[in-house]
Design an enzyme around this catalytic site. Structure first.
Site, mmCIF file in Angstrom:
data_model
loop_
_atom_site.group_PDB
_atom_site.id
_atom_site.type_symbol
_atom_site.label_atom_id
_atom_site.label_comp_id
_atom_site.label_asym_id
_atom_site.label_seq_id
_atom_site.Cartn_x
_atom_site.Cartn_y
_atom_site.Cartn_z
ATOM 1 N N HIS A 1 -71.040 -4.009 -22.907
ATOM 2 C CA HIS A 1 -69.667 -3.695 -22.820
ATOM 3 C C HIS A 1 -69.422 -2.266 -23.563
ATOM 4 O O HIS A 1 -69.001 -1.564 -23.044
ATOM 5 C CB HIS A 1 -68.292 -4.900 -23.962
ATOM 6 C CG HIS A 1 -67.374 -4.431 -23.784
ATOM 7 N ND1 HIS A 1 -66.566 -5.219 -22.837
ATOM 8 C CD2 HIS A 1 -66.535 -3.883 -24.523
ATOM 9 C CE1 HIS A 1 -65.664 -4.588 -22.555
ATOM 10 N NE2 HIS A 1 -64.543 -3.702 -24.344
ATOM 11 N N GLU A 2 -70.080 -1.859 -24.763
ATOM 12 C CA GLU A 2 -69.324 -1.024 -25.190
ATOM 13 C C GLU A 2 -70.047 0.435 -25.172
ATOM 14 O O GLU A 2 -70.089 1.970 -25.038
ATOM 15 C CB GLU A 2 -69.873 -1.037 -27.170
ATOM 16 C CG GLU A 2 -69.284 -2.092 -27.767
ATOM 17 C CD GLU A 2 -67.969 -2.203 -27.832
ATOM 18 O OE1 GLU A 2 -67.046 -0.475 -27.968
ATOM 19 O OE2 GLU A 2 -66.920 -2.613 -27.723
ATOM 20 N N HIS B 1 -68.128 1.333 -22.061
ATOM 21 C CA HIS B 1 -67.435 2.677 -22.593
ATOM 22 C C HIS B 1 -67.992 4.143 -22.727
ATOM 23 O O HIS B 1 -67.072 5.081 -22.429
ATOM 24 C CB HIS B 1 -66.349 2.268 -23.694
ATOM 25 C CG HIS B 1 -65.693 0.864 -23.570
ATOM 26 N ND1 HIS B 1 -64.758 1.596 -22.613
ATOM 27 C CD2 HIS B 1 -65.086 -0.240 -25.065
ATOM 28 C CE1 HIS B 1 -63.866 -0.367 -22.723
ATOM 29 N NE2 HIS B 1 -64.302 -1.145 -23.966
#
Length: 213
Positions: A26-27, A30
């Site tokens: 997820h990170e 980003h």
């Protein structure tokens, strides 16, 4: 009171891959989205990596293990570096959610693929992987700051509503904690989680039934 039994630690151990995969991808998504849109800030911060140690917030990680509610270390982003600020913000906000959904789909496919093996440990690990990724996706799309959904919301708010948003955005985490503690958070996100599980099952089960029949 916590029940620190052998079953608790066994379940915790099997859930770790799902938690770490959901957080890290997820990170990292980003970071890569921001970098692709012209912002080198995540790259300079060393966040273009799958290494969970770069993304884990210690307190948030412990909270996730104990309460099944936590948070990761936010990826630093400077929207002023984006070639197109609006498109950049949308891309960064959605990248983590879409990555989690893709991993959830692949995780469920892997779970269905190993069912004939009757390996309970492997099946449980894969279940945690797809469930945690769905939970991460749904939770982060909530339009409450600092969650990803709020970063999309601000791009479409009229000026007056935007001023109100900026006035109260610092209370976002308090609202999220209150929702979690009261159980309202589960009431809000569980229908979406169940809906995604049902959707993925409806897509994948007919495919795997061809191999099982």
């Amino acid at each position: 009171m916590f029940n620190f039994s052998a079953d608790y630690f066994y379940s915790l151990l099997l859930s770790l891959p799902g938690i770490l995969i959901a957080i890290s991808f997820h990170e990292m998504a980003h970071a890569y989205a921001a970098d692709a849109m012209g912002d080198p800030t995540p790259k300079n911060a060393g966040r273009l990596t799958i290494n969970p140690l770069k993304h884990i917030d210690p307190l948030g990680f412990i909270s996730m293990l104990l309460f099944r509610f936590g948070w990761a270390k936010a990826v630093p982003v400077n929207p002023n570096n984006f070639k197109d600020r609006k498109k950049g913000m949308i891309a960064v906000a959605l990248s983590g959610v879409l990555t989690n959904l893709l991993l959830a789909f692949l995780g469920m496919a892997a779970y269905l693929a190993v069912i004939p093996l009757n390996n309970e440990i492997l099946m449980t690990i894969l279940q945690y992987i797809y469930i945690y990724n769905i939970v991460f996706a749904v939770f982060n799309i909530i339009p409450i700051p600092p969650l990803d959904g709020s970063q999309i919301l601000v791009l479409f708010l009229p000026p007056k509503a935007l001023m109100t948003y900026y006035k109260y955005q610092r209370y976002g985490m308090i609202v999220i904690f209150a929702l979690a503690i009261t159980g309202l958070l589960g009431i809000i996100i569980n229908p979406a989680i169940n809906g995604i599980v049902s959707l993925f099952s409806a897509i994948l089960l007919p495919i795997f039934n061809l191999f099982w029949s």
